[in-house]
Scaffold this motif. Structure first.
Motif, short mmCIF file in Angstrom:
data_model
loop_
_atom_site.label_atom_id
_atom_site.label_comp_id
_atom_site.label_asym_id
_atom_site.label_seq_id
_atom_site.Cartn_x
_atom_site.Cartn_y
_atom_site.Cartn_z
N CYS A 257 -12.63 20.11 11.84
CA CYS A 257 -13.42 18.99 12.10
C CYS A 257 -12.92 17.81 11.06
CB CYS A 257 -14.92 18.94 12.29
SG CYS A 257 -15.83 17.61 12.42
N LYS A 259 -14.72 15.21 10.43
CA LYS A 259 -15.71 14.44 9.81
C LYS A 259 -16.67 15.70 9.03
CE LYS A 259 -16.66 11.85 14.02
NZ LYS A 259 -17.92 11.61 15.11
N CYS A 260 -16.67 16.64 9.35
CA CYS A 260 -17.59 17.71 8.52
C CYS A 260 -16.59 18.79 8.23
CB CYS A 260 -18.89 18.01 9.22
SG CYS A 260 -18.52 19.28 10.68
N PHE A 262 -16.67 21.88 9.31
CA PHE A 262 -16.41 22.80 10.32
C PHE A 262 -15.15 23.28 10.69
CE2 PHE A 262 -16.42 24.36 14.85
CZ PHE A 262 -17.33 25.57 14.56
N CYS A 280 -18.46 17.30 16.65
CA CYS A 280 -17.36 17.28 15.73
C CYS A 280 -16.09 16.53 16.34
CB CYS A 280 -17.05 18.73 15.45
SG CYS A 280 -18.16 19.41 14.19
ZN LIG Z 1 -17.90 18.12 12.43
#
Ligand SMILES: [Zn+2]
Length: 457
Positions: A257, A259-260, A262, A280
């Motif tokens: 991901c 953005k995070c 994960f 995600c």
């Molecule tokens: Zn994410």
């Protein structure tokens, strides 16, 4: 007259060369200074026929870190062995800090246990028989042996849990297609830890603790790693994470991901839980798998009867976890992701040596340069962090430039040249930080001040 003088001169030249040899021998006998000319090297352009398959494989072969033996098996040469031992120390530090205790288990594992867990027919097992025709395998992993050991601790009190036992030993896998040097060999060094807890809840806590120790290991090595949800595969179990170094030649496809933090192995897509897709923003990268964590639950402890006695005196099955690190694989994967151009870059703490001292080429004032290089060697070697971390490239028949190039190729993080400026009133040395591509001149005191904070293990 002139004839006499020239004889005297050449005699004294011979003598001093001879003295240098003696000094060198003496220091080597006492194990004091490390001179490059005395170090083991494969003869130039040695004769192995192995074709490299990726950048790190080529760099390790070209710099005498490894040497091919047979398909998927390598000699680790002295520099490679030093890197392995340092990496081992980093791993030991972090695992013992969380309560891990180091053991060592037999490589030869009886088939009986592997049949019990129904893993005897795994295609990658190296199998062999003893003279009584009893079947064994060379362990690729040791769930069977460790669990059988814990079974024999009965009655094991809950007070002694969690048990966290690990080893760093040779493992064997009959790979169909060994490739990429140490990345996919048939014989390799692996760290495997096995944990035993009273409840699944506790086993999950232990799992997190070990994963945190893994994070610390990769951070100490300053490696750009990613941790992703992984498949449980042949090992089995309930929960699994993989540690990867992102690299084009990586054999695994990962979805990370943006953005995070994960991420997951692409193998898992469609395996049921696709919840993550909603929030995600996943991109696909390749990774070299360097570590793996599994929450096993009772998969092995049930079959092999590894139990403990709870506080009410009842016997219960232990809940297990297992945690691998590909130790020789980390070495090459690091070289793959860190190296630039034709120069090896190691995680600095595990570089084979930290400082290479290069005295001026033979000729004018050669003895002076050489003895200043030795003095500097002794001063740096007496720093606690740099003891046994200094190499002196005494091949003074070669130009300084050639020797700098070699030290840079081998990935030694600091080079100190004892050149003409060392003859100035306040002697100055040229310091080259190979990974920063930074060069500056400094006095002996400044060099020492600068280097006393180098992180080593
Ligand atoms: Zn994410």
């Amino acid at each position: 007259m002139s004839c006499c003088l020239s004889i005297t001169l050449s005699k004294s030249k011979m003598l001093s060369a001879c003295m240098r040899q003696v000094v060198r021998r003496y220091h080597n006998c006492t194990g004091k200074r490390k001179y490059l000319s005395d170090m083991f090297y494969s003869p130039a352009k040695s004769k192995h026929k192995e074709e490299y398959s990726c950048k790190s494989h080529r760099l390790l072969l070209a710099n005498d870190i490894i040497y091919p033996c047979h398909s998927g098996a390598y000699y680790l040469l002295p520099f490679g062995q030093r890197v392995l031992e340092k990496l081992t120390r980093v791993i030991d530090d972090e695992l013992q800090a969380i309560g891990g205790q180091k053991i060592s288990m037999p490589t030869l594992a009886p088939s009986k246990l592997w049949r019990k867990t129904e893993r005897w027919n795994t295609p990658e097992l190296f199998k062999l028989k003893d003279r009584a025709e009893t079947d064994y395998c060379l362990g690729p992993t040791h769930e069977e042996l460790i669990t059988d050991y814990v079974r024999q601790l009965h009655p094991l009190s809950y007070k002694r849990l969690p048990l966290m036992l690990y080893q760093i030993t040779r493992k064997f896998r009959d790979e169909m297609a060994p490739k990429y040097g140490l990345l996919r060999g048939r014989e390799f060094e692996m760290k495997d830890m096995y944990t035993f807890d009273a409840t699944e809840e506790n086993a999950r806590v232990t799992y997190e603790i070990v994963c945190n120790a893994y994070d610390k290991i990769f951070k100490r090595l300053n490696l750009p790693f990613v941790k992703v949800a992984g498949a449980t595969g042949n090992i089995g179990g309930k929960l699994s994470h993989e540690y990867h170094l992102p690299a084009d030649i990586g054999q695994d496809q990962l979805l990370i991901c943006e953005k995070c933090d994960f991420g997951l192995n692409k193998e898992l897509v469609g395996a049921g839980d696709d919840e993550f897709g909603k929030h995600c923003h996943l991109k696909e990268i390749n990774g070299i798998e360097v570590g793996h964590a599994f929450l096993l639950g009772t998969k092995y402890s049930e079959v092999l009867d590894a139990c403990f006695v709870d506080k009410d005196g009842n016997t219960q099955v232990t809940k297990m976890g297992c945690f691998g690190l590909g130790v020789t694989r980390i070495i090459q994967a690091s070289v793959e992701v860190l190296s630039v151009d034709d120069n090896i870059r190691w995680p600095e703490v595990i570089a084979p040596y930290h400082v290479c001292i290069i005295p001026q080429k033979e000729g004018y004032m050669a003895d002076k340069f050489f003895s200043m290089a030795n003095d500097l060697y002794d001063k740096l070697d007496s720093l606690p962090n740099l003891h046994d971390e200094i190499l002196l490239d005494d091949r003074t028949q070669l130009t300084v430039g050639k020797r700098i190039k070699k030290a840079n190729e081998m990935g030694l993080p600091y080079i100190v040249v004892v050149g003409r400026k060392a003859l100035e009133e306040i002697p100055l040395f040229e310091v080259i930080e190979t990974s920063e591509k930074r060069t500056f001149f400094a006095s002996a005191e400044q060099v020492i001040e600068h280097m006393k904070n180098i992180q080593t293990v």
